[in-house]
Motif scaffolding. Structure first.
Motif, mmCIF file in Angstrom:
data_model
loop_
_atom_site.group_PDB
_atom_site.id
_atom_site.type_symbol
_atom_site.label_atom_id
_atom_site.label_comp_id
_atom_site.label_asym_id
_atom_site.label_seq_id
_atom_site.Cartn_x
_atom_site.Cartn_y
_atom_site.Cartn_z
ATOM 1 N N ASP A 1 19.496 38.817 19.873
ATOM 2 C CA ASP A 1 18.719 37.619 20.169
ATOM 3 C C ASP A 1 17.481 38.462 20.873
ATOM 4 O OD1 ASP A 1 19.967 35.200 18.918
ATOM 5 O OD2 ASP A 1 21.407 35.767 20.325
ATOM 6 N N LEU A 2 16.281 38.093 20.205
ATOM 7 C CA LEU A 2 14.933 38.403 21.159
ATOM 8 C C LEU A 2 14.344 37.311 21.119
ATOM 9 C CD1 LEU A 2 14.560 41.854 19.242
ATOM 10 C CD2 LEU A 2 15.492 41.453 21.596
ATOM 11 N N ALA A 3 13.633 36.904 22.076
ATOM 12 C CA ALA A 3 12.478 35.846 22.132
ATOM 13 C C ALA A 3 11.247 36.427 22.945
ATOM 14 C CB ALA A 3 13.070 34.669 23.079
ATOM 15 N N TYR A 4 10.077 36.312 22.332
ATOM 16 C CA TYR A 4 8.828 37.001 22.794
ATOM 17 C C TYR A 4 8.412 35.695 23.501
ATOM 18 C CZ TYR A 4 4.714 39.560 23.269
ATOM 19 O OH TYR A 4 3.367 40.281 23.698
ATOM 20 N N ALA A 5 8.013 35.671 24.820
ATOM 21 C CA ALA A 5 7.287 34.818 25.476
ATOM 22 C C ALA A 5 7.134 35.141 27.148
ATOM 23 C CB ALA A 5 8.221 33.515 25.889
ATOM 24 N N ASP A 6 6.437 34.538 27.817
ATOM 25 C CA ASP A 6 6.128 35.192 29.145
ATOM 26 C C ASP A 6 7.342 35.411 29.973
ATOM 27 O OD1 ASP A 6 3.472 34.357 28.732
ATOM 28 O OD2 ASP A 6 3.272 32.723 29.891
ATOM 29 N N LEU A 7 8.322 34.949 29.381
ATOM 30 C CA LEU A 7 9.686 35.279 30.011
ATOM 31 C C LEU A 7 10.669 35.538 29.005
ATOM 32 C CD1 LEU A 7 11.504 35.625 32.895
ATOM 33 C CD2 LEU A 7 12.344 33.363 32.265
ATOM 34 N N ALA A 8 10.822 36.821 28.259
ATOM 35 C CA ALA A 8 10.972 37.310 27.280
ATOM 36 C C ALA A 8 12.685 37.325 27.368
ATOM 37 C CB ALA A 8 11.020 38.848 26.800
ATOM 38 N N TYR A 9 13.377 37.057 26.309
ATOM 39 C CA TYR A 9 14.992 37.155 26.441
ATOM 40 C C TYR A 9 15.464 38.119 25.550
ATOM 41 C CZ TYR A 9 19.580 34.927 25.561
ATOM 42 O OH TYR A 9 20.954 34.611 25.560
ATOM 43 N N LEU A 10 16.285 38.746 25.925
ATOM 44 C CA LEU A 10 16.991 40.196 25.105
ATOM 45 C C LEU A 10 18.410 40.045 25.420
ATOM 46 C CD1 LEU A 10 14.570 42.645 26.898
ATOM 47 C CD2 LEU A 10 14.197 41.459 24.717
ATOM 48 N N ALA A 11 19.197 39.753 24.356
ATOM 49 C CA ALA A 11 20.501 39.545 24.273
ATOM 50 C C ALA A 11 21.393 40.290 23.128
ATOM 51 C CB ALA A 11 20.624 37.896 24.428
ATOM 52 N N VAL A 12 22.566 40.711 23.507
ATOM 53 C CA VAL A 12 23.248 41.145 22.623
ATOM 54 C C VAL A 12 24.658 40.632 22.632
ATOM 55 C CG1 VAL A 12 24.576 43.430 21.966
ATOM 56 C CG2 VAL A 12 22.114 43.596 22.540
ATOM 57 N N THR A 13 25.122 40.196 21.504
ATOM 58 C CA THR A 13 26.635 39.676 21.425
ATOM 59 C C THR A 13 27.503 40.553 20.825
ATOM 60 O OG1 THR A 13 25.245 37.220 21.329
ATOM 61 C CG2 THR A 13 27.543 37.673 20.455
ATOM 62 N N ASP A 14 28.644 40.726 21.411
ATOM 63 C CA ASP A 14 29.643 41.542 20.984
ATOM 64 C C ASP A 14 30.884 40.806 20.684
ATOM 65 O OD1 ASP A 14 31.676 41.415 23.074
ATOM 66 O OD2 ASP A 14 30.290 42.421 24.379
ATOM 67 N N GLN A 15 31.889 41.460 20.047
ATOM 68 C CA GLN A 15 32.990 41.088 19.603
ATOM 69 C C GLN A 15 34.172 40.792 20.532
ATOM 70 O OE1 GLN A 15 32.870 43.386 15.577
ATOM 71 N NE2 GLN A 15 33.811 41.293 15.144
ATOM 72 N N GLY A 16 33.830 41.047 21.836
ATOM 73 C CA GLY A 16 34.990 41.133 22.935
ATOM 74 C C GLY A 16 35.717 42.356 23.099
ATOM 75 N N GLY A 17 36.695 42.310 23.948
ATOM 76 C CA GLY A 17 37.324 43.550 24.145
ATOM 77 C C GLY A 17 38.437 43.317 25.387
ATOM 78 N N ARG A 18 38.629 44.531 25.915
ATOM 79 C CA ARG A 18 39.493 44.614 27.111
ATOM 80 C C ARG A 18 39.012 43.991 28.325
ATOM 81 N NH1 ARG A 18 40.619 49.115 24.124
ATOM 82 N NH2 ARG A 18 39.836 50.077 26.061
ATOM 83 N N THR A 19 37.808 44.268 28.573
ATOM 84 C CA THR A 19 37.315 43.889 29.850
ATOM 85 C C THR A 19 35.989 43.159 29.881
ATOM 86 O OG1 THR A 19 35.576 45.736 29.416
ATOM 87 C CG2 THR A 19 37.515 46.387 30.593
ATOM 88 N N VAL A 20 35.169 42.702 30.747
ATOM 89 C CA VAL A 20 34.140 41.894 31.131
ATOM 90 C C VAL A 20 32.996 42.704 31.460
ATOM 91 C CG1 VAL A 20 33.054 39.964 32.135
ATOM 92 C CG2 VAL A 20 35.563 39.896 31.599
ATOM 93 N N PRO A 21 31.918 42.647 30.742
ATOM 94 C CA PRO A 21 30.707 43.593 31.369
ATOM 95 C C PRO A 21 30.387 43.427 32.950
ATOM 96 C CG PRO A 21 30.250 42.419 29.259
ATOM 97 C CD PRO A 21 31.515 41.964 29.756
ATOM 98 N N THR A 22 30.321 44.353 33.446
ATOM 99 C CA THR A 22 30.005 44.116 34.882
ATOM 100 C C THR A 22 28.902 45.415 35.554
ATOM 101 O OG1 THR A 22 32.209 45.212 35.200
ATOM 102 C CG2 THR A 22 31.607 43.191 36.505
#
Length: 162
Positions: free
Chosen positions: A80-101
């Motif tokens: 997901d990408l949103a171009y605005a003064d505050l841009a939003y850049l996101a990646v969605t995954d299918q899950g796994g064994r850990t939580v991103p940290t």
């Protein structure tokens, strides 16, 4: 165009005239990191933040493929990408064994070949966040100010988990 204004001025003025959003899904393969990076950089061309967008999107996509079921045969990840003064850049995954940290900075004498990417994203972003869970997937996102240079404000980034 704003009411009462004649002409747009520059292309950047026109681009910043409103938020633009894009959403795409990609096969969960490492060759797709370049594809998504090129797409994101193309969308942000002229913003002056192409390098930061490239780094953030590449890091988030690589992590999705490397650390989640997105990288397994038949896997996918979404962007997901949103171009605005505050841009939003996101990646969605299918899950796994850990939580991103975000891992802590290595201490003196401690070297790591990997594990620094989300810290780099955090250092560039106004905010970094995660929502979801290992069973159903995560969305890791970063807000990037296109009007303010965060690099001059050490410690401004916040890590958020929801």
């Amino acid at each position: 165009m704003k009411k009462g204004k004649i002409g747009y001025g520059s292309a950047v003025d026109w681009l910043r005239g409103g938020e633009m959003t894009w959403r795409r899904a990609y096969p969960g393969r490492f060759d797709q990191v370049k594809v998504v990076r090129d797409f994101a950089v193309y969308l942000f061309t002229g913003s002056g933040y192409e390098d930061k967008v490239s780094y953030i999107v590449s890091e988030l996509a690589t992590n999705a493929i490397r650390h989640t079921r997105s990288g397994e045969p038949g896997g996918w990840f979404g962007v997901d990408l949103a171009y605005a003064d505050l841009a939003y850049l996101a990646v969605t995954d299918q899950g796994g064994r850990t939580v991103p940290t975000v891992r802590p900075e290595p201490t003196e004498g401690q070297m790591r070949d990997h594990g620094h990417g989300l810290r780099g994203v955090q250092n560039m972003a106004v905010a970094l966040g995660i929502h979801g869970n290992p069973a159903f997937g995560h969305t890791v996102w970063a807000d990037l100010s296109l009007t303010h240079n965060q690099a001059t404000d050490q410690g401004i980034a916040q890590v958020l988990a929801s």
